[in-house]
Design an enzyme around this catalytic site. Sequence first.
Site, PDB file in Angstrom:
ATOM      1  N   SER A 142       0.876  -1.191   0.000  1.00 33.20           N
ATOM      2  CA  SER A 142       0.000   0.000   0.000  1.00 33.20           C
ATOM      3  C   SER A 142       0.901   1.224   0.000  1.00 33.20           C
ATOM      4  CB  SER A 142      -0.861   0.015   1.261  1.00 33.20           C
ATOM      5  OG  SER A 142      -1.424   1.302   1.456  1.00 33.20           O
ATOM      6  N   TYR A 156      -1.320  -0.480  10.440  1.00 39.15           N
ATOM      7  CA  TYR A 156      -1.544  -0.757   9.014  1.00 39.15           C
ATOM      8  C   TYR A 156      -0.337  -0.284   8.197  1.00 39.15           C
ATOM      9  CZ  TYR A 156      -3.733  -1.015   4.425  1.00 39.15           C
ATOM     10  OH  TYR A 156      -4.006  -1.337   3.114  1.00 39.15           O
TER      11      TYR A 156
HETATM   12  N1  LIG Z   1      -8.884  -0.890  -1.235  1.00 41.17           N
HETATM   13  C1  LIG Z   1      -7.846  -0.087  -1.117  1.00 41.17           C
HETATM   14  O1  LIG Z   1      -7.968   1.133  -1.252  1.00 41.17           O
HETATM   15  C2  LIG Z   1      -6.483  -0.653  -0.854  1.00 41.17           C
HETATM   16  C3  LIG Z   1      -5.372   0.205  -0.986  1.00 41.17           C
HETATM   17  C4  LIG Z   1      -4.096  -0.290  -0.753  1.00 41.17           C
HETATM   18  C5  LIG Z   1      -3.926  -1.611  -0.426  1.00 41.17           C
HETATM   19  N2  LIG Z   1      -5.012  -2.420  -0.292  1.00 41.17           N
HETATM   20  C6  LIG Z   1      -4.768  -3.822   0.080  1.00 41.17           C
HETATM   21  O2  LIG Z   1      -5.394  -4.655  -0.864  1.00 41.17           O
HETATM   22  C7  LIG Z   1      -5.720  -5.899  -0.246  1.00 41.17           C
HETATM   23  C8  LIG Z   1      -7.180  -6.219  -0.543  1.00 41.17           C
HETATM   24  O3  LIG Z   1      -8.001  -5.232   0.067  1.00 41.17           O
HETATM   25  P1  LIG Z   1      -9.485  -4.901  -0.413  1.00 41.17           P
HETATM   26  O4  LIG Z   1      -9.552  -3.433  -0.565  1.00 41.17           O
HETATM   27  O5  LIG Z   1      -9.879  -5.774  -1.532  1.00 41.17           O
HETATM   28  O6  LIG Z   1     -10.271  -5.247   0.943  1.00 41.17           O
HETATM   29  P2  LIG Z   1     -11.557  -6.124   1.224  1.00 41.17           P
HETATM   30  O7  LIG Z   1     -12.587  -5.925   0.178  1.00 41.17           O
HETATM   31  O8  LIG Z   1     -11.889  -5.837   2.649  1.00 41.17           O
HETATM   32  O9  LIG Z   1     -11.021  -7.625   1.098  1.00 41.17           O
HETATM   33  C9  LIG Z   1     -10.116  -8.144   2.010  1.00 41.17           C
HETATM   34  C10 LIG Z   1      -9.950  -9.618   1.723  1.00 41.17           C
HETATM   35  O10 LIG Z   1      -8.990 -10.137   2.649  1.00 41.17           O
HETATM   36  C11 LIG Z   1      -9.486 -11.344   3.163  1.00 41.17           C
HETATM   37  N3  LIG Z   1      -8.954 -11.599   4.496  1.00 41.17           N
HETATM   38  C12 LIG Z   1      -8.930 -10.778   5.559  1.00 41.17           C
HETATM   39  N4  LIG Z   1      -8.391 -11.406   6.628  1.00 41.17           N
HETATM   40  C13 LIG Z   1      -8.092 -12.665   6.196  1.00 41.17           C
HETATM   41  C14 LIG Z   1      -7.519 -13.793   6.828  1.00 41.17           C
HETATM   42  N5  LIG Z   1      -7.147 -13.794   8.120  1.00 41.17           N
HETATM   43  N6  LIG Z   1      -7.346 -14.926   6.094  1.00 41.17           N
HETATM   44  C15 LIG Z   1      -7.716 -14.955   4.791  1.00 41.17           C
HETATM   45  N7  LIG Z   1      -8.276 -13.922   4.143  1.00 41.17           N
HETATM   46  C16 LIG Z   1      -8.459 -12.795   4.853  1.00 41.17           C
HETATM   47  C17 LIG Z   1     -11.005 -11.209   3.165  1.00 41.17           C
HETATM   48  O11 LIG Z   1     -11.593 -12.484   3.037  1.00 41.17           O
HETATM   49  P3  LIG Z   1     -12.404 -13.256   4.172  1.00 41.17           P
HETATM   50  O12 LIG Z   1     -13.044 -12.231   5.053  1.00 41.17           O
HETATM   51  O13 LIG Z   1     -13.382 -14.099   3.425  1.00 41.17           O
HETATM   52  O14 LIG Z   1     -11.371 -14.080   4.866  1.00 41.17           O
HETATM   53  C18 LIG Z   1     -11.226 -10.399   1.896  1.00 41.17           C
HETATM   54  O15 LIG Z   1     -11.394 -11.254   0.800  1.00 41.17           O
HETATM   55  C19 LIG Z   1      -5.402  -5.732   1.242  1.00 41.17           C
HETATM   56  O16 LIG Z   1      -4.141  -6.299   1.516  1.00 41.17           O
HETATM   57  C20 LIG Z   1      -5.351  -4.232   1.416  1.00 41.17           C
HETATM   58  O17 LIG Z   1      -4.562  -3.850   2.519  1.00 41.17           O
HETATM   59  C21 LIG Z   1      -6.287  -1.986  -0.504  1.00 41.17           C
END
Ligand SMILES: NC(=O)c1ccc[n+]([C@@H]2O[C@H](COP(=O)([O-])OP(=O)(O)OC[C@H]3O[C@@H](n4cnc5c(N)ncnc54)[C@H](OP(=O)(O)O)[C@@H]3O)[C@@H](O)[C@H]2O)c1
Length: 252
Positions: A142, A156
Amino acid sequence: MQFFDLKNKTALITGASSGLGEQFARILSAAGARVILSGRRLDKLTALVQDLKNAYPLEMDVASKSSVQRAFETLETKGEKIDICINNAGIALETSLFDSDDQNNFENILKTNVMGVWHVTKAVANHMKKNNIQGSIINIGSVNGDRVPALHGAAYSLSKAAVIHLTKTLVGELAPLKIRINCISPGWIKTPMLGSNAHKVIPHIPYGDIPEPDSLDGLILYLASNKASKYVQGACFTIDGGISWGGKSWGD
Ligand SMILES: NC(=O)c1ccc[n+]([C@@H]2O[C@H](COP(=O)([O-])OP(=O)(O)OC[C@H]3O[C@@H](n4cnc5c(N)ncnc54)[C@H](OP(=O)(O)O)[C@@H]3O)[C@@H](O)[C@H]2O)c1
């Protein structure tokens, strides 16, 4: 030459039940890969499997070493060979220095975002080594782990800084095996993680809007494909609409 053809490749995606992980599964499947969708919510994974060609659900809690070990035992028993692994699962919770942390947010973030990437990378690297697979591991960092630390987000931000540095550190062990490891550091993307915070962050984005998860499609395909990114090792690609350009700390 078909640079982004992933036919006969298998990709494991963590956190495929939502947001970015779901889109990574869609684009890799569209490029011809068999996709193994992992996460904790099996109902969501099963629903996505119906929508994709050549997809398979795998229950795996990345924060639990034993859950990751069990999941890889299942994969090995089924004879799966993983060519591409996307360490995408992550959580974002506030950790303010001056508020109580009754829910153990700090620890939970490190368990998921740092230890989770470590457990899965260790398991998949050993799997690739054992099977002589010249694979590609893609970690999702990120901008908060680099130029833009998040206010009230110490855990984070440091977890994502750790992911970026872990990526660079592991090159020394993986590159001699022709296993590639790289990182993508997104800015804000429209997913459930962003929730209702869009209006707060838009003023900080030079590009002026927040993109959909498919804004990472090109980069994911590039890094997943050995043909396209054969020599790319330990790189961290920022894809943030210019957020990092300011390089200042911001939050609410
Ligand atoms: N969206 C943004 O703006 C953004 C920006 C920078 C980086 N990111 C990064 O991108 C990645 C995806 O984020 P997102 O925005 O798509 O968030 P999201 O929609 O909240 O999805 C998060 C995913 O992580 C999984 N997860 C969480 N804890 C877990 C665990 N203990 N074991 C297995 N799976 C787990 C969840 O699946 P389950 O709940 O089914 O386990 C879910 O599928 C993350 O690493 C986040 O930090 C996101």
